[in-house]
Design an enzyme around this catalytic site. Sequence first.
Site, PDB file in Angstrom:
ATOM      1  N   PRO A   1      30.124  79.618  59.141  1.00 31.45           N
ATOM      2  CA  PRO A   1      31.433  80.277  59.140  1.00 31.45           C
ATOM      3  C   PRO A   1      32.355  79.861  58.269  1.00 31.45           C
ATOM      4  O   PRO A   1      32.327  78.701  57.804  1.00 31.45           O
ATOM      5  CB  PRO A   1      31.946  79.670  60.979  1.00 31.45           C
ATOM      6  CG  PRO A   1      30.714  78.465  60.909  1.00 31.45           C
ATOM      7  CD  PRO A   1      29.921  78.289  60.329  1.00 31.45           C
TER       8      PRO A   1
ATOM      9  N   ASP B   1      32.660  74.747  55.542  1.00 31.99           N
ATOM     10  CA  ASP B   1      32.052  75.025  56.167  1.00 31.99           C
ATOM     11  C   ASP B   1      32.538  74.885  57.692  1.00 31.99           C
ATOM     12  O   ASP B   1      32.873  73.533  57.930  1.00 31.99           O
ATOM     13  CB  ASP B   1      30.400  74.561  56.591  1.00 31.99           C
ATOM     14  CG  ASP B   1      30.007  74.798  58.057  1.00 31.99           C
ATOM     15  OD1 ASP B   1      30.163  75.393  58.610  1.00 31.99           O
ATOM     16  OD2 ASP B   1      27.880  74.281  57.837  1.00 31.99           O
ATOM     17  N   HIS B   2      33.052  75.435  58.515  1.00 31.69           N
ATOM     18  CA  HIS B   2      34.168  75.626  59.038  1.00 31.69           C
ATOM     19  C   HIS B   2      33.392  75.248  60.462  1.00 31.69           C
ATOM     20  O   HIS B   2      34.207  74.291  61.121  1.00 31.69           O
ATOM     21  CB  HIS B   2      34.755  77.111  59.867  1.00 31.69           C
ATOM     22  CG  HIS B   2      36.300  76.518  60.123  1.00 31.69           C
ATOM     23  ND1 HIS B   2      37.089  75.154  59.740  1.00 31.69           N
ATOM     24  CD2 HIS B   2      37.599  77.638  60.682  1.00 31.69           C
ATOM     25  CE1 HIS B   2      38.223  75.909  60.789  1.00 31.69           C
ATOM     26  NE2 HIS B   2      38.212  76.949  60.753  1.00 31.69           N
ATOM     27  N   ARG B   3      32.099  75.002  60.850  1.00 30.21           N
ATOM     28  CA  ARG B   3      31.912  73.585  61.732  1.00 30.21           C
ATOM     29  C   ARG B   3      32.202  72.209  61.087  1.00 30.21           C
ATOM     30  O   ARG B   3      32.249  71.648  62.350  1.00 30.21           O
ATOM     31  CB  ARG B   3      30.543  73.955  61.711  1.00 30.21           C
ATOM     32  CG  ARG B   3      29.400  75.541  62.347  1.00 30.21           C
ATOM     33  CD  ARG B   3      28.221  75.734  62.027  1.00 30.21           C
ATOM     34  NE  ARG B   3      27.643  75.379  60.842  1.00 30.21           N
ATOM     35  CZ  ARG B   3      26.303  75.844  60.111  1.00 30.21           C
ATOM     36  NH1 ARG B   3      25.275  75.426  61.023  1.00 30.21           N
ATOM     37  NH2 ARG B   3      26.048  75.585  59.127  1.00 30.21           N
TER      38      ARG B   3
ATOM     39  N   ILE C   1      34.405  71.374  58.994  1.00 28.76           N
ATOM     40  CA  ILE C   1      35.604  71.166  57.564  1.00 28.76           C
ATOM     41  C   ILE C   1      36.613  71.930  59.201  1.00 28.76           C
ATOM     42  O   ILE C   1      36.325  73.101  58.626  1.00 28.76           O
ATOM     43  CB  ILE C   1      35.232  71.247  56.314  1.00 28.76           C
ATOM     44  CG1 ILE C   1      34.752  70.467  56.028  1.00 28.76           C
ATOM     45  CG2 ILE C   1      36.784  72.011  56.169  1.00 28.76           C
ATOM     46  CD1 ILE C   1      33.560  70.847  54.496  1.00 28.76           C
TER      47      ILE C   1
END
Length: 410
Positions: free
Chosen positions: A206, A382-384, A386
Amino acid sequence: MLDTAKEVRVPDIGDFEMVDVVEVLVQPGHVVAIDDPLITLETEKASMEVPSTVSGKVREVLVKVGDQVGEGAVIAVVDAEDGSAEQPDAPAAAEQAAAPLAAPAPAREPATVATPDRSPKPHASPAVRRAARISGIDLRDIEGSGPHGRILKEDVDAFARRRSAVETQASATIDFSRFGEIEIKPLSRIRAAAARNVHRAWTSIPHVTQHDEADITELESFRKVEGQKVKEHGLRLTLLSFVMKAVVGALREYPDFNASLGADGTELILKKYFHVGIAVDTPDGLVVPVIRDVDRKSLLDLARELADVSSRARAGKMRLDEMQGGCFTISSLGGIGGTAFTPIVSAPEVAILGVSRAKLAPVYRDGAFEPRLMLPLSLSYDHRVIDGAAAARFTTHLAHLLSDVRRLLL
Ligand code: CAO
């Protein structure tokens, strides 16, 4: 009778567990010398030949095109020419087996063939064979125009053009040529592999991109003065070396950016080293050499290394191990243009910095507008791993470091 058989195995292949066999260059009956190439291995980033560590006649070949092999796998059994079953390890051969593989290997003649002749591989240099492989061409289909029928790069290019024209007619679902003139260009193997990788990263990570800008007015004045001095020694001190230093400063401050997500997604692997990948635009597609231990190198060391890796990357001469182990990637389009972009994270890293072209802009400071040189920064993450707030802090800190060259150099 004394058994002279000796096995030749796959040497150290760096971080890769298994790599593809894309070419088998010998068959039973071929006579090989030490260092003659036996097979070609390829990852999405580079190809490399595995040389023989034994001289003699090939008794058996144990791999075929399409196999995947790892370090230690037996490639071939060779009847050693000196007749000894277990030769003492010649230092040169042992060293060769242990050394990381280089791509492309230096040009060598193909193995000679003992009687009976078993249709040897066509004469072509490793560079030409690699070009053919990139385009998915079997050299046996090509008639060489070089001395003694040697296949040249031009022969491969001409064949690729002819084949494209034929394939287009046969397989295109839409015949674009009905609407106007077209040209078909085959994708290089590196580009096709990169396409698969970015697609996988784009669909599995993501992504969010945080945009910011850094005031590099003072840094640029410093760079110009220092750059002029080093220019006399043939060195170009571009902004990129400074950006690399600033990135290390920001990674130190925010260690979650210098990390990879564990395999089951429940833990973060934090890295205590600072290896930075640099995206280099090459004729075959994007290549990402990794500059190691950026924290321990001076700006001039980095400038020198950047010049070296970018020229070797463009010449297709990067070793496989030089493209592994990166913590974070920088993709700089500043030398070309643009105001911002959204780079794709290079998995298993968790963030990538895009740098666009610096430009003079009016900035309101101390009650008046001043012309300042502003550098656009685009951080995809990577929004998982950060959060948006962490990303904004990271780019703010990065901009802060870039705006104060003294702090950057401390
Ligand atoms: N703003 C303004 N000028 C810039 C700049 C910036 N952000 N970055 C570089 N420049 C200038 C340089 O100072 C240099 O100027 P001179 O010719 O006067 O010396 C010129 O632009 C060309 O720089 P360069 O590109 O040759 O050198 P570099 O160190 O900045 O970059 C490299 C090296 C290898 C990263 C670059 O050549 C390259 O290949 N970039 C493309 C990377 C890419 O394709 N990324 C997209 C990947 S998709 O995510």
